[in-house]
Motif scaffolding. Sequence first.
Motif, mmCIF file in Angstrom:
data_model
loop_
_atom_site.group_PDB
_atom_site.id
_atom_site.type_symbol
_atom_site.label_atom_id
_atom_site.label_comp_id
_atom_site.label_asym_id
_atom_site.label_seq_id
_atom_site.Cartn_x
_atom_site.Cartn_y
_atom_site.Cartn_z
ATOM 1 N N VAL A 74 1.018 -1.264 0.109
ATOM 2 C CA VAL A 74 0.179 -0.020 0.092
ATOM 3 C C VAL A 74 0.887 1.191 0.172
ATOM 4 O O VAL A 74 1.447 1.293 0.978
ATOM 5 C CB VAL A 74 -1.125 0.019 1.121
ATOM 6 N N ARG A 75 0.759 1.913 -1.188
ATOM 7 C CA ARG A 75 1.689 3.145 -1.288
ATOM 8 C C ARG A 75 1.058 4.408 -0.318
ATOM 9 O O ARG A 75 1.831 5.190 0.070
ATOM 10 C CB ARG A 75 1.798 3.631 -2.625
ATOM 11 N N ILE A 76 -0.133 4.649 -0.646
ATOM 12 C CA ILE A 76 -1.142 5.675 0.168
ATOM 13 C C ILE A 76 -2.546 5.254 0.278
ATOM 14 O O ILE A 76 -3.046 4.743 -0.433
ATOM 15 C CB ILE A 76 -0.731 7.093 -0.690
ATOM 16 N N ALA A 77 -3.081 5.620 1.169
ATOM 17 C CA ALA A 77 -4.443 5.173 1.432
ATOM 18 C C ALA A 77 -5.265 6.625 2.215
ATOM 19 O O ALA A 77 -4.425 7.075 3.425
ATOM 20 C CB ALA A 77 -4.702 4.204 2.438
ATOM 21 N N ARG A 78 -6.229 7.008 1.665
ATOM 22 C CA ARG A 78 -6.882 8.114 2.396
ATOM 23 C C ARG A 78 -8.258 8.190 2.464
ATOM 24 O O ARG A 78 -9.132 7.496 1.402
ATOM 25 C CB ARG A 78 -6.347 9.312 1.424
ATOM 26 N N VAL A 79 -9.145 8.456 3.491
ATOM 27 C CA VAL A 79 -10.601 8.643 3.597
ATOM 28 C C VAL A 79 -10.750 10.031 3.229
ATOM 29 O O VAL A 79 -10.069 10.993 3.493
ATOM 30 C CB VAL A 79 -11.053 7.930 5.053
ATOM 31 N N LEU A 80 -11.926 10.123 2.541
ATOM 32 C CA LEU A 80 -12.533 11.418 2.384
ATOM 33 C C LEU A 80 -13.800 11.472 3.616
ATOM 34 O O LEU A 80 -14.555 10.431 3.551
ATOM 35 C CB LEU A 80 -13.056 11.388 1.042
ATOM 36 N N THR A 81 -13.829 12.597 4.384
ATOM 37 C CA THR A 81 -14.925 12.753 5.275
ATOM 38 C C THR A 81 -15.495 14.001 4.730
ATOM 39 O O THR A 81 -15.113 14.966 4.144
ATOM 40 C CB THR A 81 -14.326 12.580 6.845
ATOM 41 N N VAL A 82 -16.801 14.119 5.149
ATOM 42 C CA VAL A 82 -17.737 15.476 5.194
ATOM 43 C C VAL A 82 -18.076 15.709 6.462
ATOM 44 O O VAL A 82 -18.679 14.820 7.416
ATOM 45 C CB VAL A 82 -18.847 15.555 4.125
ATOM 46 N N ALA A 83 -18.271 16.878 6.783
ATOM 47 C CA ALA A 83 -18.720 17.507 8.023
ATOM 48 C C ALA A 83 -20.344 17.287 8.183
ATOM 49 O O ALA A 83 -20.587 17.788 6.897
ATOM 50 C CB ALA A 83 -18.296 18.803 8.401
ATOM 51 N N ASN A 84 -20.876 16.727 9.229
ATOM 52 C CA ASN A 84 -22.278 16.588 9.206
ATOM 53 C C ASN A 84 -22.668 16.739 10.610
ATOM 54 O O ASN A 84 -22.820 15.962 11.380
ATOM 55 C CB ASN A 84 -22.611 15.090 8.815
ATOM 56 N N GLY A 85 -22.957 18.050 11.028
ATOM 57 C CA GLY A 85 -23.384 18.670 12.087
ATOM 58 C C GLY A 85 -21.799 18.552 13.278
ATOM 59 O O GLY A 85 -20.945 18.828 12.771
ATOM 60 N N ALA A 86 -22.092 17.783 14.087
ATOM 61 C CA ALA A 86 -20.875 17.849 15.177
ATOM 62 C C ALA A 86 -20.050 16.442 14.792
ATOM 63 O O ALA A 86 -19.054 16.404 15.466
ATOM 64 C CB ALA A 86 -21.579 17.407 16.549
ATOM 65 N N GLN A 87 -20.253 15.897 13.818
ATOM 66 C CA GLN A 87 -19.517 14.554 13.214
ATOM 67 C C GLN A 87 -19.151 14.796 12.183
ATOM 68 O O GLN A 87 -19.649 15.346 11.227
ATOM 69 C CB GLN A 87 -20.188 13.384 13.583
ATOM 70 N N ASP A 88 -17.981 13.754 11.729
ATOM 71 C CA ASP A 88 -17.648 13.649 9.970
ATOM 72 C C ASP A 88 -18.070 12.424 9.834
ATOM 73 O O ASP A 88 -18.094 11.486 10.469
ATOM 74 C CB ASP A 88 -16.052 14.006 10.368
ATOM 75 N N THR A 89 -18.498 12.169 8.591
ATOM 76 C CA THR A 89 -19.019 11.015 7.976
ATOM 77 C C THR A 89 -18.050 10.556 6.749
ATOM 78 O O THR A 89 -17.589 11.626 6.067
ATOM 79 C CB THR A 89 -20.370 11.170 7.254
ATOM 80 N N VAL A 90 -17.562 9.475 6.904
ATOM 81 C CA VAL A 90 -16.745 8.895 5.864
ATOM 82 C C VAL A 90 -17.760 8.790 4.620
ATOM 83 O O VAL A 90 -18.634 8.080 4.373
ATOM 84 C CB VAL A 90 -16.278 7.669 5.999
ATOM 85 N N VAL A 91 -17.153 9.385 3.363
ATOM 86 C CA VAL A 91 -17.922 9.444 2.006
ATOM 87 C C VAL A 91 -16.905 8.987 0.850
ATOM 88 O O VAL A 91 -17.445 8.773 -0.129
ATOM 89 C CB VAL A 91 -18.395 10.685 1.654
ATOM 90 N N GLY A 92 -15.829 8.496 1.206
ATOM 91 C CA GLY A 92 -14.735 8.137 0.207
ATOM 92 C C GLY A 92 -13.531 7.375 0.536
ATOM 93 O O GLY A 92 -13.323 7.481 1.782
ATOM 94 N N TYR A 93 -13.098 6.511 -0.101
ATOM 95 C CA TYR A 93 -11.674 6.056 0.224
ATOM 96 C C TYR A 93 -10.888 5.996 -0.980
ATOM 97 O O TYR A 93 -11.376 5.377 -2.126
ATOM 98 C CB TYR A 93 -12.223 4.545 0.713
ATOM 99 N N GLN A 94 -9.655 5.962 -0.823
ATOM 100 C CA GLN A 94 -8.745 5.891 -2.041
ATOM 101 C C GLN A 94 -7.212 5.351 -1.595
ATOM 102 O O GLN A 94 -6.882 5.685 -0.701
ATOM 103 C CB GLN A 94 -8.351 7.254 -2.621
ATOM 104 N N VAL A 95 -7.066 4.212 -2.087
ATOM 105 C CA VAL A 95 -5.922 3.312 -1.985
ATOM 106 C C VAL A 95 -5.202 3.245 -3.222
ATOM 107 O O VAL A 95 -5.693 2.859 -4.241
ATOM 108 C CB VAL A 95 -6.345 2.164 -1.222
ATOM 109 N N TRP A 96 -3.901 3.349 -3.283
ATOM 110 C CA TRP A 96 -2.966 3.170 -4.277
ATOM 111 C C TRP A 96 -2.014 2.135 -3.959
ATOM 112 O O TRP A 96 -1.476 1.866 -2.782
ATOM 113 C CB TRP A 96 -2.111 4.406 -4.801
ATOM 114 N N ALA A 97 -1.988 0.880 -4.684
ATOM 115 C CA ALA A 97 -1.143 -0.345 -4.227
ATOM 116 C C ALA A 97 -0.180 -0.514 -5.468
ATOM 117 O O ALA A 97 -0.379 -0.502 -6.724
ATOM 118 C CB ALA A 97 -1.890 -1.491 -4.058
ATOM 119 N N GLY A 98 0.973 -1.219 -5.058
ATOM 120 C CA GLY A 98 1.979 -1.509 -6.128
ATOM 121 C C GLY A 98 3.220 -1.200 -5.554
ATOM 122 O O GLY A 98 3.350 -0.626 -4.157
#
Length: 375
Positions: A74-98
């Motif tokens: 795994v070279r890089i892995a990132r989640v994408l979150t968006v603010a949803n009131g007092a909490q953040d919600t995971v709305v995406g994931y990206q991973v690069w392998a090799g």
Amino acid sequence: MAGHSNAGRYRIGGHIIELRAPRLADAESWRRTNLENESRLRPAFGSPDGDWDEEHSPAAWAAIWWRSIHDPDVRIARVLTVANGAQDTVVGYQVWAGQDPRTGHAEASVWVAGLPNSYEVTAFFTAACVLDMLNAHPDLPYVIAPMAVHNRPPIALAETVGFTHLQTLRQLREYDGRAADHSIHYLSNTEASRAGLAAIISTIGAEPLAPRPADRVSRAAALGLIRHKVRRLRTRARTLRATPTTPACVIGPTRTEHGHEVRFHYRGHEYSVTFDGRPVGDVGVHIDHGSSTTAIIDRLHPHIDSETASAVLAVACREAAENQATRRLTVALAERHSPAVAALLDLGGCDSLNGPRLDGLIWPRLRLAGGVATV
């Protein structure tokens, strides 16, 4: 070269988003987003007979989180979150392998769901992650993104951030339960490509914000990690108890149509080959369970004449086709052995770049500026 990272918290339009490394505490938000968007995500990331709920359990997230930290592939892995009131919600994931051992590339897996009016956010997420990876890993000559040919939105997004269509691989992977052709897009790791990505990020005009404190790990996420560790221990125990077996794809001694004896001597993912008792080089065998593909890799000696090479590769593919446990058989053919194409066609194969949509033998090649890299 680590360079500047684009990870952080931003305001883009009406969204407050964050790009960051995965956390164990993301388990329940990741699960909820995937369950709520099953109809959109399952065609690309699930299977008709799979249990989508179980595949998105806290233990499943623990496995993803664990790999993002400990898997050297795994070279890089990132989640994408968006603010949803007092909490953040995971709305995406990206991973690069090799890095792929033959072509040197890394490959992307990306999804974004549950975020309306999100084109700018998705473009920022993609461009920022790709740029960070290219900066952090100058050893990668280029990166690729395989996408089902009829799944137009991700293809359009990839082209927007600079990816170029390279070729179409026939029936590469399943999409919505069926084997589907996939478009292969690539981006070279050059100064011009990195500058282009930086320009896209700048154009979007994301406003940096202060990071938000990490959430506490929930009981469900902690239990998921425990279950994941138990599974790892059981897998390791089974591996230690296992005894060496025959190769996953057996290629036995055989004869060509003209009576020449060809013998394949197994030595771990590779066969040394003799032709009428004379060593002629090696034939590699690579099995990709993700795409259910067995790849025959041409590593015959450069000085071998084309007639001998064609005969060896034809019988190797014929034997592999009869013994493989995968859906597809491909051959990575050295350019110097292009006369073997006629013999491969006789076996019922098709050129993945130009041929008809057929099951069976395919010979994909990545054609890049400066040379040919087989895949």
